[in-house]
Design a protein around this motif. Structure first.
Motif, PDB file in Angstrom:
ATOM      1  N   LYS A 175      -5.594  -0.036 -10.622  1.00 50.33           N
ATOM      2  CA  LYS A 175      -6.415  -1.255 -10.633  1.00 50.33           C
ATOM      3  C   LYS A 175      -7.134  -1.258 -11.759  1.00 50.33           C
ATOM      4  O   LYS A 175      -7.742  -2.612 -12.116  1.00 50.33           O
ATOM      5  CB  LYS A 175      -7.229  -1.171  -9.453  1.00 50.33           C
ATOM      6  N   TYR A 197      -3.487   4.247  -6.629  1.00 48.70           N
ATOM      7  CA  TYR A 197      -3.849   2.747  -6.160  1.00 48.70           C
ATOM      8  C   TYR A 197      -5.093   2.539  -7.224  1.00 48.70           C
ATOM      9  O   TYR A 197      -5.405   1.470  -8.028  1.00 48.70           O
ATOM     10  CB  TYR A 197      -4.210   2.613  -4.901  1.00 48.70           C
ATOM     11  N   GLN A 198      -6.235   3.506  -7.185  1.00 50.63           N
ATOM     12  CA  GLN A 198      -7.365   3.122  -7.768  1.00 50.63           C
ATOM     13  C   GLN A 198      -7.153   3.175  -9.574  1.00 50.63           C
ATOM     14  O   GLN A 198      -7.701   2.263  -9.915  1.00 50.63           O
ATOM     15  CB  GLN A 198      -8.300   4.343  -7.476  1.00 50.63           C
ATOM     16  N   GLY A 204      -1.681   8.887  -3.393  1.00 47.60           N
ATOM     17  CA  GLY A 204      -1.320   7.327  -3.200  1.00 47.60           C
ATOM     18  C   GLY A 204      -2.800   6.766  -3.249  1.00 47.60           C
ATOM     19  O   GLY A 204      -2.745   5.916  -4.255  1.00 47.60           O
ATOM     20  N   LEU A 217       6.420   5.740  -8.179  1.00 52.76           N
ATOM     21  CA  LEU A 217       7.497   4.643  -8.645  1.00 52.76           C
ATOM     22  C   LEU A 217       6.827   3.414  -8.302  1.00 52.76           C
ATOM     23  O   LEU A 217       7.015   2.558  -9.060  1.00 52.76           O
ATOM     24  CB  LEU A 217       8.798   5.178  -8.217  1.00 52.76           C
ATOM     25  N   GLY A 218       6.279   3.486  -7.187  1.00 53.67           N
ATOM     26  CA  GLY A 218       5.585   2.253  -6.607  1.00 53.67           C
ATOM     27  C   GLY A 218       4.341   1.786  -7.348  1.00 53.67           C
ATOM     28  O   GLY A 218       4.163   0.794  -7.667  1.00 53.67           O
ATOM     29  N   PHE A 219       3.867   2.799  -8.081  1.00 53.59           N
ATOM     30  CA  PHE A 219       2.626   2.408  -9.151  1.00 53.59           C
ATOM     31  C   PHE A 219       3.161   2.273 -10.593  1.00 53.59           C
ATOM     32  O   PHE A 219       2.462   2.413 -11.299  1.00 53.59           O
ATOM     33  CB  PHE A 219       1.439   3.211  -8.672  1.00 53.59           C
ATOM     34  N   SER A 220       4.449   2.517 -10.885  1.00 61.37           N
ATOM     35  CA  SER A 220       5.048   2.590 -12.116  1.00 61.37           C
ATOM     36  C   SER A 220       4.422   3.661 -12.989  1.00 61.37           C
ATOM     37  O   SER A 220       4.481   3.479 -14.237  1.00 61.37           O
ATOM     38  CB  SER A 220       4.644   1.048 -12.921  1.00 61.37           C
ATOM     39  N   ARG A 278       8.129   8.830  -4.576  1.00 61.37           N
ATOM     40  CA  ARG A 278       8.168   7.705  -4.162  1.00 61.37           C
ATOM     41  C   ARG A 278       7.226   6.513  -4.707  1.00 61.37           C
ATOM     42  O   ARG A 278       7.199   5.425  -5.051  1.00 61.37           O
ATOM     43  CB  ARG A 278       8.749   7.450  -2.811  1.00 61.37           C
ATOM     44  N   THR A 279       5.867   7.317  -4.456  1.00 57.74           N
ATOM     45  CA  THR A 279       4.615   6.533  -4.375  1.00 57.74           C
ATOM     46  C   THR A 279       4.296   6.324  -5.946  1.00 57.74           C
ATOM     47  O   THR A 279       4.136   5.141  -6.314  1.00 57.74           O
ATOM     48  CB  THR A 279       3.488   7.039  -3.944  1.00 57.74           C
TER      49      THR A 279
END
Lengths: 240, 240
Positions: free
Chosen positions: A239, A235-236, A231, A117-120, A114-115
């Motif tokens: 960015k 995230y990093q 996660g 997919l959240g960050f494509s 799920r994470t």
């Protein structure tokens, strides 16, 4: 497929999405793999999901069957089950990927998907073969996100590299050579972020696989939770 | 405390740490609150924890009691139980804090506490009062990290602000005004990162509480898992 559906076992060639939300994701993302949608009489459409319409539009049979839903469900408050044929995927070699070496916890695996997919990041390699990625527990923890990513299973990291070569590899390890917050991904090739098992992490030989990375944390804990670590890494990397 | 220990209920004035690792953390961090350590005959010291020595050094009674361990344990493979008196803490007003508004999942709460300790943030405010923070499920998911943090419970965010005022507040919301990766914390005051319930998030009035923040993610998912979101926020704030 006409089958007497039974409580899930790994060796089945079909699996289940428990709950309305994951079932909607299943029908939306992989309509051809849906065998049937089972609902109980207590089920009501909610939250604008429109499962019944969705099934009709996609030619998916929706069957009311209280007894079967009750027998297959892990919990009492599950009123919808999507039955689907297990399927394979091809990984996208040009895309960023996550690789998990022997993930042990179905809930963590679903949360990671799920994470992602959240960050494509939509391509997942499982190294070491143990995980049953289409297990209903993974499907449920992913909240259906699993139906929107590609996955592939590899016996070893060597096999993975042979198949998906020409990538920048970043194994995440407690003894990693580079701190995540100071890392500068080169960016000319697609990358793979590699994570080990919840209990054991990646073994030492991963230090020679690409550029090893550590997420620095206080010594008061042994390690971060695996899905939290993935996660933070996603995230990093998203960015930079 | 001489009690006929029973399977845990919220209203008890004592609770349990299930498993050797959380029990060792309990005895190390809060020896005065330990009532007794219960072990079953099948228990063996492992991984250099030296629980028996630790109990002796801290004047903690270690009792072999197979039946009681079996009766209290949630799972069959639990051989060690630390029984402890519930205790209160004072939050450190000069330190960074996490605030959770109505956290709903014990496992998430434990994972968050462990992640906090990993990023050396040791003060946790629970807003809204519902959570039983010393529930054995939280203790276990935190792997004993809970014994090394301070926590406080507040009826409302207003009460929290009145008690811990003079802080920079960052409510994390899907509609947050500032993207986490572009945020520059001012750094002259201690901060609090605020997160809502897993299902509902923070309600709209939090937009006027400090500087609202969003962790941007793709529209393919509704929201990040709560413990993943807290981990990402702690990572970002610990860098800056």
């Amino acid at each position: 497929m006409q089958t007497a559906f039974k409580p899930y076992k790994k060796e089945f060639d079909y699996s289940y999405a428990f709950g309305a939300f994951p079932t909607v994701e299943l029908v939306r993302a992989r309509p051809r793999d849906v065998v049937r949608v089972l609902v109980s009489a207590a089920w009501r459409e909610e939250g604008g999901l429109n499962l019944a319409d969705l099934c009709r539009q996609n030619g998916v049979e929706l069957e009311y069957n209280d007894r079967l839903v009750a027998r297959l469900s892990p919990k009492e408050n599950c009123f919808v089950i999507g039955v689907f044929r297990k399927y394979g995927c091809a990984l996208d070699r040009a895309a960023p990927q996550i690789a998990l070496d022997n993930p042990g916890n179905m809930g963590n695996l679903g949360t990671i998907i799920r994470t992602m997919l959240g960050f494509s990041v939509k391509d997942l390699a499982i190294i070491g073969g143990g995980a049953d990625i289409l297990d209903p527990k993974v499907v449920r923890a992913s909240m259906g996100a699993i139906f929107r990513i590609n996955f592939g299973c590899y016996d070893s990291i060597e096999r993975y590299c042979a198949d998906c070569g020409g990538r920048d590899l970043y194994p995440f390890m407690l003894g990693g050579a580079h701190s995540l917050d100071r890392l500068s991904p080169r960016g000319d090739k697609p990358y793979t972020l590699i994570f080990g098992n919840e209990a054991t992490g990646l073994d030492e030989r991963y230090k020679s696989v690409g550029q090893s990375v550590v997420i620095r944390h206080a010594g008061a804990i042994d390690s971060l939770n695996l899905s939290v670590a993935v996660g933070i890494a996603l995230y990093q990397f998203s960015k930079t």
